[in-house]
Design an enzyme around this catalytic site. Structure first.
Site, short mmCIF file in Angstrom:
data_model
loop_
_atom_site.label_atom_id
_atom_site.label_comp_id
_atom_site.label_asym_id
_atom_site.label_seq_id
_atom_site.Cartn_x
_atom_site.Cartn_y
_atom_site.Cartn_z
N LYS A 119 -4.06 0.43 1.40
CA LYS A 119 -3.58 1.64 2.09
C LYS A 119 -3.77 1.49 3.60
CE LYS A 119 -4.22 6.15 -0.05
NZ LYS A 119 -5.21 7.20 -0.23
C1 E4P Z 1 -3.96 10.39 -1.27
O1 E4P Z 1 -3.88 9.19 -1.38
C2 E4P Z 1 -5.10 11.10 -0.64
O2 E4P Z 1 -6.27 10.44 -1.05
C3 E4P Z 1 -5.25 12.52 -1.07
O3 E4P Z 1 -4.22 12.95 -1.91
C4 E4P Z 1 -5.66 13.48 -0.01
O4 E4P Z 1 -5.80 14.75 -0.56
P1 E4P Z 1 -6.54 15.95 0.18
O5 E4P Z 1 -5.63 16.53 1.19
O6 E4P Z 1 -6.85 16.92 -0.91
O7 E4P Z 1 -7.78 15.36 0.81
#
Ligand code: E4P
Length: 228
Positions: free
Chosen positions: A82
């Site tokens: 990522k």
């Molecule tokens: C996605 O890859 C992220 O880890 C995640 O969905 C972030 O979510 P949040 O806004 O609830 O922290």
């Protein structure tokens, strides 16, 4: 639409894998911190039981991200690296994608950003629906628009609806045509729930038990002979 878990907690992932309903996991530095384990150890452990495990770089400069991304990708074949949707993140993602590493571009909040992610050959783009809702924007509208733009442009990058907060988000992501939705364990558990399923299953079991109770008790003559 594939269902992913948005957590780094091994026990939650193991339980969902056992249910047979998830195809991957997304982690981020916040989720790793919550799980309270070493990043590398935890990602390797999770990758043993499920494919498609996103693990995020934490370097800030392109060259450092490239080195870190290569190191993360080498942890396990199931790992997807990522990178953030920043100029440095995308530049690093392009190098890594060119080396055949699967890239998930995270922190996407608009169609134009999703086009940038596609331009570097990202495997996945992650629009954060819930965080857009938090600032009074329609997060699922953005997910739907990215799906439509990608279809129109014949872009192969997968759209992963992230920052999912409730079961309605999951339904909306599916209807929008997202390829993947990643959600916390609590939301995944809620997908199973329906009052008619609970009531129906309770009644089926009650009725089955009644048929068992109605069976005549075996008489002495019907008892199988016991060995002396
Ligand atoms: C996605 O890859 C992220 O880890 C995640 O969905 C972030 O979510 P949040 O806004 O609830 O922290």
């Amino acid at each position: 639409m594939k269902l992913f878990l948005d957590t780094a907690i091994y026990e939650e992932i193991a339980e969902a894998v056992n249910w047979g309903v998830i195809d991957g996991v997304t982690t981020n530095p916040t989720l790793i911190a919550k799980a309270g384990h070493d990043h590398e150890e935890q990602v390797k452990r999770i990758s043993q039981i499920i494919g498609n495990v996103s693990a995020e770089v934490v370097s800030e400069k392109k060259d450092d991200m490239v080195v870190e991304g290569r190191r993360i990708a080498a942890w396990h074949k199931n790992v997807i690296v990522k990178v953030p949707l920043t100029p440095e993140g995308l530049a690093a993602g392009k190098v890594l994608a060119g080396e055949g590493i699967r890239i998930n571009v995270t922190l996407c909040f608009s169609v134009n950003q999703a086009l940038l992610a596609a331009a570097i050959g990202a495997y996945i783009v992650s629009p954060f629906a819930g965080r857009l809702d938090d600032i009074n924007e329609d997060g699922m509208r953005v997910v739907a628009d990215i799906v439509a733009a990608y279809r129109q442009q014949e872009i192969k990058t997968k759209v992963l609806a992230a920052s999912i907060r409730n079961p309605m988000h999951v339904t909306q992501a599916a209807l929008a045509g997202a390829d993947i939705a990643t959600m916390p364990f609590g939301v995944l558990k809620m997908l199973f729930l329906h009052p008619l399923t609970e009531a129906g299953q309770k009644k089926f079991l009650e009725d089955y038990r009644k048929t068992q109770e109605a069976k005549p008790m075996p008489t002495a003559r019907q008892e199988p002979a016991t060995k002396r």
